[in-house]
Design an enzyme around this catalytic site. Structure first.
Site, PDB file in Angstrom:
ATOM      1  CG  HIS A  64      -0.390   0.328   2.513  1.00  0.00           C
ATOM      2  ND1 HIS A  64      -0.008  -0.639   3.416  1.00  0.00           N
ATOM      3  CD2 HIS A  64      -0.122   1.509   3.108  1.00  0.00           C
ATOM      4  CE1 HIS A  64       0.459  -0.069   4.509  1.00  0.00           C
ATOM      5  NE2 HIS A  64       0.404   1.237   4.343  1.00  0.00           N
ATOM      6  CG  ASP A  94       0.090  -3.967   2.885  1.00  0.00           C
ATOM      7  OD1 ASP A  94       0.086  -3.450   1.755  1.00  0.00           O
ATOM      8  OD2 ASP A  94       0.127  -3.305   3.942  1.00  0.00           O
ATOM      9  N   GLY A 173       3.463   6.606   7.944  1.00  0.00           N
ATOM     10  CA  GLY A 173       4.744   6.748   7.270  1.00  0.00           C
ATOM     11  C   GLY A 173       5.749   5.708   7.719  1.00  0.00           C
ATOM     12  CB  SER A 175       3.239   1.571   6.437  1.00  0.00           C
ATOM     13  OG  SER A 175       2.120   1.770   7.248  1.00  0.00           O
ATOM     14  CG  LEU A 230      -4.931 -26.104   1.047  1.00  0.00           C
ATOM     15  CD1 LEU A 230      -5.031 -26.265   2.560  1.00  0.00           C
ATOM     16  CD2 LEU A 230      -4.136 -27.246   0.433  1.00  0.00           C
ATOM     17  N   GLY A 231      -8.547 -24.859  -1.704  1.00  0.00           N
ATOM     18  CA  GLY A 231      -9.917 -24.935  -2.217  1.00  0.00           C
ATOM     19  C   GLY A 231     -10.946 -25.340  -1.186  1.00  0.00           C
TER      20      GLY A 231
END
Length: 321
Positions: A64, A94, A173, A175, A230-231
C-alpha cells in the site's frame, strides 16, 4: 528460488552480537531502514518505510506504500536520496519489493533476519521507521510484543493473517519499516495501525518476517507472489466439534470446491483439519497462512479427523489467483 533454500535461510540465520541496550540495537539496525518516496507524473504522492534485506539493494516495504506510484526513490538513514525501481507487489500480504538502482556512497547494510517461531507475548519489540517524512533519519520506538497470530484488514481491504501485534508506537509513514527483537533481528514488517472511531488505539501490527521474506523472494524471482490454494473454507473448531485432543483445535471444513485441490483429493465437509504437512493447525489463520506459503503444483498432506478416526490425505496444491 527453492522453498528449502528459504527455510535454510531462517534456520541458519543467526545474530552476530548480543545487545542489551536499545541504542546499540538502533545503531546496528538503522542503516538498514530507508524512507521510500513515491511519485506519480513527477509529483510526490506519498511515502513510507522500507528495510534493506539483501546487499544488492533489494528493499522490503508495504504494497500500500508503493501503490499508484510510477517513480520511486529511497532516502538512506544518512539522508542520501537514491533512485529505485519497483520489483513487484502482493496485496494479499501487503508486501512489496523495490530495488535501489542509483549509485550509493556506501555499501548497503542488509538487516539480520530473525524468526517469529519462538516469539512470545511480553518480549521487547523495537520499531524503526521513517514517519511523516521527518528529517534526521529513522525513528526508533520501543514496546513489547503484545500478541501473536492476529488477523486484520489491510488499508486496501485484504485480510492479513498471523500478524505480530505490538504496542511500540508506529506512526503514519512507518508502514514498511522494521520490527526487531531484543537481539536486533528482524521479526516483522510493520503494516497497519489499529484505529477505531476515536482514533488510533496504540497498537501496531507487523507481517511476520517469514511471510515477508518468502513473498519477497517470489517477487524478485517472478515479479508476483505465488500463493498455494487448497480450495476449502472453514472455521475454528469449537466445543461442539469432536476434537480428538480433548480441546477445541483445528479447522472444521464448512465449504469445499468439489473441483478444487482438496475436493479432488477427497476432503469432505465436516472434516476436522488437524495439521498441514505435519504442522499443527490450531485455527483458520494457521490453515490460510500455511496454504498460501505452499508451492503451487507441490503435494501437501492434510491430517484429518472424520467419523471418530484419523486419516491423511495428499493434496496437489493449486494456485491462488
Amino acid at each position: 528460488v527453492e522453498r528449502q533454500a528459504v527455510q535454510t535461510a531462517f534456520t541458519s540465520a543467526g545474530v552476530s552480537a548480543s545487545f542489551t541496550d536499545v541504542a546499540d540495537i538502533a545503531e546496528v539496525v538503522t542503516p538498514s531502514v530507508v524512507r521510500v518516496e513515491v511519485y506519480r507524473d513527477g509529483q510526490t504522492i506519498g511515502s513510507g518505510s522500507g528495510v534493506i534485506f539483501r546487499d544488492d539493494g533489494h528493499v522490503i516495504t508495504n504494497a500500500h506504500v508503493v501503490d499508484d506510484g510510477d517513480q520511486f526513490r529511497v532516502v538512506m538513514s544518512d539522508g542520501e536520496f537514491i533512485d529505485a525501481d519497483l520489483v513487484g507487489t502482493d496485496s494479499l500480504t501487503d508486501i512489496a519489493v523495490v530495488r535501489i538502482t542509483g549509485a550509493a556512497s556506501s555499501p548497503f547494510v542488509p538487516v539480520t533476519l530473525g524468526s517469529t517461531t519462538a516469539l512470545r507475548a511480553g518480549e521487547p519489540a523495537i520499531a524503526i521507521g521513517s514517519p511523516l517524512r521527518l528529517l534526521g533519519g529513522p525513528t526508533v520506538t520501543v514496546g513489547v510484543v503484545s500478541a501473536l497470530n492476529r488477523r486484520l484488514q489491510s488499508p486496501k481491504g485484504d485480510w492479513l493473517y498471523d500478524l505480530v501485534q505490538t504496542d511500540a508506537p508506529i506512526s503514519p509513514g512507518s508502514s514498511g519499516g522494521a520490527l526487531v527483537d531484543a537481539s536486533g533481528a528482524l521479526v516483522g514488517i510493520t503494516t497497519v495501525i489499529a484505529v477505531s472511531d476515536v482514533g488510533a488505539e496504540g497498537l501496531g501490527f507487523a507481517t511476520p518476517v517469514e511471510i515477508a521474506y518468502e513473498v519477497a523472494l517470489d517477487l524478485i524471482e517472478w515479479g508476483s507472489a505465488h500463493h498455494g490454494l487448497l480450495g476449502l473454507r472453514g472455521e475454528d473448531a469449537d466445543t461442539h466439534d469432536l476434537a480428538p485432543t480433548g480441546r477445541p483445535t483445528g479447522v472444521k471444513v464448512r465449504d469445499i470446491d468439489p473441483e478444487g485441490p482438496a475436493g479432488q483429493a477427497g476432503v469432505q465437509i465436516g472434516d476436522l483439519v488437524l495439521s498441514l504437512d505435519a504442522a499443527p493447525v490450531e485455527g483458520m489463520s494457521d490453515l490460510v497462512v500455511g496454504a498460501r506459503l505452499l508451492e503451487p503444483g507441490s503435494k501437501a498432506v492434510l491430517e484429518l479427523y472424520r467419523d471418530g478416526g484419523f486419516l491423511a490425505i495428499t493434496v496437489v496444491v493449486g494456485e491462488l489467483r
